[in-house]
Design a protein around this motif. Structure first.
Motif, PDB file in Angstrom:
ATOM      1  N   GLN A  93      89.615 -40.467  31.407  1.00 61.28           N
ATOM      2  CA  GLN A  93      89.784 -40.437  32.988  1.00 61.28           C
ATOM      3  C   GLN A  93      89.397 -38.911  33.315  1.00 61.28           C
ATOM      4  O   GLN A  93      89.432 -38.601  34.422  1.00 61.28           O
ATOM      5  CB  GLN A  93      91.304 -39.952  33.339  1.00 61.28           C
TER       6      GLN A  93
ATOM      7  N   ARG B  68      99.179 -48.428  34.560  1.00 54.73           N
ATOM      8  CA  ARG B  68      99.517 -46.858  34.203  1.00 54.73           C
ATOM      9  C   ARG B  68      99.343 -47.237  32.870  1.00 54.73           C
ATOM     10  O   ARG B  68     100.398 -47.920  32.161  1.00 54.73           O
ATOM     11  CB  ARG B  68      99.995 -45.736  35.012  1.00 54.73           C
ATOM     12  N   ALA B 104      98.199 -41.021  34.478  1.00 53.92           N
ATOM     13  CA  ALA B 104      98.722 -39.725  36.017  1.00 53.92           C
ATOM     14  C   ALA B 104      99.671 -39.172  34.885  1.00 53.92           C
ATOM     15  O   ALA B 104      99.797 -39.834  34.009  1.00 53.92           O
ATOM     16  CB  ALA B 104      99.726 -40.902  36.752  1.00 53.92           C
ATOM     17  N   ASP B 105     100.219 -37.867  35.456  1.00 53.71           N
ATOM     18  CA  ASP B 105     101.328 -37.133  35.342  1.00 53.71           C
ATOM     19  C   ASP B 105     102.521 -37.562  35.685  1.00 53.71           C
ATOM     20  O   ASP B 105     103.273 -36.664  35.604  1.00 53.71           O
ATOM     21  CB  ASP B 105     100.697 -35.446  35.984  1.00 53.71           C
ATOM     22  N   ASP B 106     102.372 -37.936  37.174  1.00 54.19           N
ATOM     23  CA  ASP B 106     104.120 -37.645  37.599  1.00 54.19           C
ATOM     24  C   ASP B 106     103.836 -39.324  38.603  1.00 54.19           C
ATOM     25  O   ASP B 106     102.918 -39.380  38.613  1.00 54.19           O
ATOM     26  CB  ASP B 106     104.471 -37.180  37.875  1.00 54.19           C
ATOM     27  N   ALA B 108     103.744 -38.998  41.950  1.00 53.76           N
ATOM     28  CA  ALA B 108     102.747 -38.404  42.810  1.00 53.76           C
ATOM     29  C   ALA B 108     101.704 -38.751  41.997  1.00 53.76           C
ATOM     30  O   ALA B 108     100.718 -39.401  43.219  1.00 53.76           O
ATOM     31  CB  ALA B 108     103.319 -36.767  43.633  1.00 53.76           C
ATOM     32  N   ASP B 109     101.206 -38.927  40.814  1.00 57.94           N
ATOM     33  CA  ASP B 109      99.443 -38.559  40.695  1.00 57.94           C
ATOM     34  C   ASP B 109      99.481 -40.389  40.618  1.00 57.94           C
ATOM     35  O   ASP B 109      98.286 -40.143  40.951  1.00 57.94           O
ATOM     36  CB  ASP B 109     100.039 -37.739  39.115  1.00 57.94           C
ATOM     37  N   GLU B 110     101.057 -40.744  40.161  1.00 52.79           N
ATOM     38  CA  GLU B 110     100.302 -42.421  39.593  1.00 52.79           C
ATOM     39  C   GLU B 110      99.651 -42.832  41.212  1.00 52.79           C
ATOM     40  O   GLU B 110      98.847 -43.674  41.151  1.00 52.79           O
ATOM     41  CB  GLU B 110     101.443 -42.883  39.356  1.00 52.79           C
ATOM     42  N   SER B 112      98.581 -41.320  43.721  1.00 45.28           N
ATOM     43  CA  SER B 112      96.823 -41.156  44.054  1.00 45.28           C
ATOM     44  C   SER B 112      96.132 -41.763  43.875  1.00 45.28           C
ATOM     45  O   SER B 112      95.388 -41.841  44.598  1.00 45.28           O
ATOM     46  CB  SER B 112      97.097 -39.658  44.221  1.00 45.28           C
ATOM     47  N   GLU B 113      96.183 -42.197  42.924  1.00 48.12           N
ATOM     48  CA  GLU B 113      95.208 -42.815  41.796  1.00 48.12           C
ATOM     49  C   GLU B 113      95.111 -44.209  42.511  1.00 48.12           C
ATOM     50  O   GLU B 113      94.268 -44.851  42.395  1.00 48.12           O
ATOM     51  CB  GLU B 113      96.326 -43.644  40.482  1.00 48.12           C
ATOM     52  N   ARG B 137     106.938 -44.880  44.006  1.00 48.76           N
ATOM     53  CA  ARG B 137     105.837 -45.902  43.912  1.00 48.76           C
ATOM     54  C   ARG B 137     105.852 -47.679  45.096  1.00 48.76           C
ATOM     55  O   ARG B 137     104.972 -47.439  45.126  1.00 48.76           O
ATOM     56  CB  ARG B 137     105.764 -45.832  42.452  1.00 48.76           C
TER      57      ARG B 137
END
Lengths: 350, 350
Positions: A93, B68, B104-106, B108-110, B112-113, B137
């Motif tokens: 990633q 994820r 993903a970090d969190d 929000a990041d998930e 955007s993935e 999510r």
């Protein structure tokens, strides 16, 4: 030029390298102007269409790698490949790639998955695990010039893995079992047994060879046959194997896995309840080994995953960058545990 | 009709269900002839092009699901999600789907993935894990009508998870901790402690509530606050937590994880070396619990993965087939271990 022409046949016709042809199409700024002109002329003359001529000529990438997921076994040894999977996903990633998983019954089935994935899912490259003797997968991928990296060296008695035509990363298991054996020899043991898997598995034979090497160097006159037991991997077989080795006079046991070592340590405690800590070393340094205070050989699995991704991204996009080591054998390390078995993480033995 | 029109807006205009519109495009044989004609006329009149109108209208599927992958923690509790991953990959493959992993970090990041994967990789659907309070999510995916299933119920104090707008599968952890508590009560314990995580995690609070329920029913007058310790998950915190509970008079401990239980059992043995088998129960029935002979609550993770795939394939292709349970809470089970701790697999307690 027929659609069967590949990047390699085009390169051969032109007398340039495969990388040069790929660069001329995908990264023209990396090619000397005069060479670029020659390649482009040849491509144009042949009516060559990159999209029909092989995946390595594509300019659009799916940014997707794929790997076969093997079934969980007893949850002990399988955890090493799960650690690899986590690290691989994270490393991939960082380079913008995702990882797609599939399952397969055997090599042939895995190859037909490759075919399907290349056809329908537009995969960029593959990661192979569990390499073994007569591995049909690497030839198949090499012939089709599909980018791939093997986690596991090619196991062939006839050729040097460092001469292999494909990129691989592996961990030197023999060095770890040799270190474990030397540790017991240094403590005065003379009859160190090896509890491993039936002959024929590359990784298993490698682990046995480390023990054998250390015994040959440190315990002259060892009866290797009497001090070797080979069983299928399981905790119960570890119990039986250790009983057999102790009956043969072994005073310490080096194992090919933590599953075997867990059984061996249990047998040891039953056979010699007052002998203190079992003289048993496992392999893989699994969470189970840490939990029960078992010494074990640790594999630098995160480094292996990172290098796997470096090799793949270099094959896919990195021409012109420094080429990573194409055949990398990483060191394993003996992690020694004593005292407070339930909470000790262990420390590497230097 | 602008490209912004979705399947839902088209369905609303026509006064039919979303499924009917989807069927008219993807599986016309499933729609009554007169309805089919109406939908097709409306589509044609509006100059509607399925390819521009949202993923749910596509006829070509990528046969790819995505999930994820969370980082490994101590290798003990993480193993339950790795088991889910193995089962999910296998179940998905039986239905012709592959599984793509990303990190993903969190939240929000998930999210955007998700966006990227939907844009570039043509994903069919998502599997969510680690659901939690205020989970952004599910709303995001619901709004965009992206097929998905959550492994983990929606944790909201205000609404019944069985009324959720999205499909989920979960395991009733509270039933398992209640069973463990009842087992201790039946053996004469009155002060059964609970060693869990800080309040606010859905799964952790669920496990605590099972203990509390069983104690309220079986040990009148329990001082719940005195018999609860909350710590972050780790083996070392398990040691400290158990010491605190024993100091409060606890004679048995139910834990929210095997990591905590492993530490608790070690503390128990140090505090009471002659007391025999520690009265400690873990959660997740990990390989580590089996290896050290620790009783633990077992989750039917394979069944959860299979149902997740059933739900997704039904969303993607199964209109007209029997609809699987949209909200499924599976039972957990207490696995009790004694004797021969290093090799016992344990047997369910009925």
């Amino acid at each position: 030029m027929t659609p069967k022409h590949t990047l390699v046949s085009l390169a051969n016709e032109l007398g340039v390298s495969r990388q040069t042809v790929s660069n001329a199409i995908n990264s023209p700024h990396r090619v000397k102007p005069e060479t670029l002109e020659r390649v482009r002329a040849a491509i144009s003359e042949a009516g060559y269409r990159p999209s029909a001529a092989g995946r390595q000529l594509r300019t659009r990438r799916s940014m997707d790698l794929a790997m076969r997921l093997y079934p969980s076994t007893d949850g002990i040894n399988g955890s090493i490949l799960d650690r690899f999977l986590h690290s691989l996903t994270e490393s991939a990633q960082l380079e913008g790639y995702r990882l797609t998983l599939f399952t397969a019954d055997d090599d042939a089935d895995e190859i037909s998955e490759y075919e399907q994935l290349l056809d329908t899912a537009d995969l960029d490259g593959f990661v192979l695990t569990n390499t073994h003797h007569a591995d049909a997968r690497t030839d198949w991928l090499l012939e089709r010039e599909v980018p791939f990296v093997a986690f596991g060296r090619p196991w062939s008695a006839r050729s040097d893995p460092f001469d292999a035509a494909h990129a691989w990363v592996d961990i030197d298991g023999g060095a770890g079992t040799a270190a474990a054996t030397e540790m017991f020899l240094a403590r005065g043991h003379r009859k160190v047994g090896f509890l491993g898997w039936p002959e024929g598995s590359g990784a298993g034979d490698d682990r046995r060879s480390g023990w054998r090497r250390a015994m040959a160097a440190g315990a002259a006159g060892t009866d290797f046959a009497a001090l070797t037991v080979s069983v299928e991997d399981s905790v119960r077989n570890g119990v039986r194997g250790a009983e057999a080795l102790v009956a043969q006079g072994a005073t310490a046991i080096v194992c090919a896995s933590d599953s075997l070592a867990l059984g061996a340590a249990a047998a040891w405690r039953q056979l010699m309840p007052d002998a203190g800590e079992p003289a048993v070393v496992g392999f893989d340094d699994t969470p189970v080994a840490a939990a029960v205070g078992l010494s074990s050989v640790s594999q630098p699995i995160e480094a292996a995953a990172q290098h796997t991704v470096s090799l793949l991204t270099h094959q896919l996009t990195g021409y012109g960058q420094t080429e990573p080591e194409q055949h990398l054998l990483l060191k394993s390390e003996l992690v020694h545990r004593r005292s407070d078995p339930f909470i000790t993480r262990g420390e590497p033995v230097s």
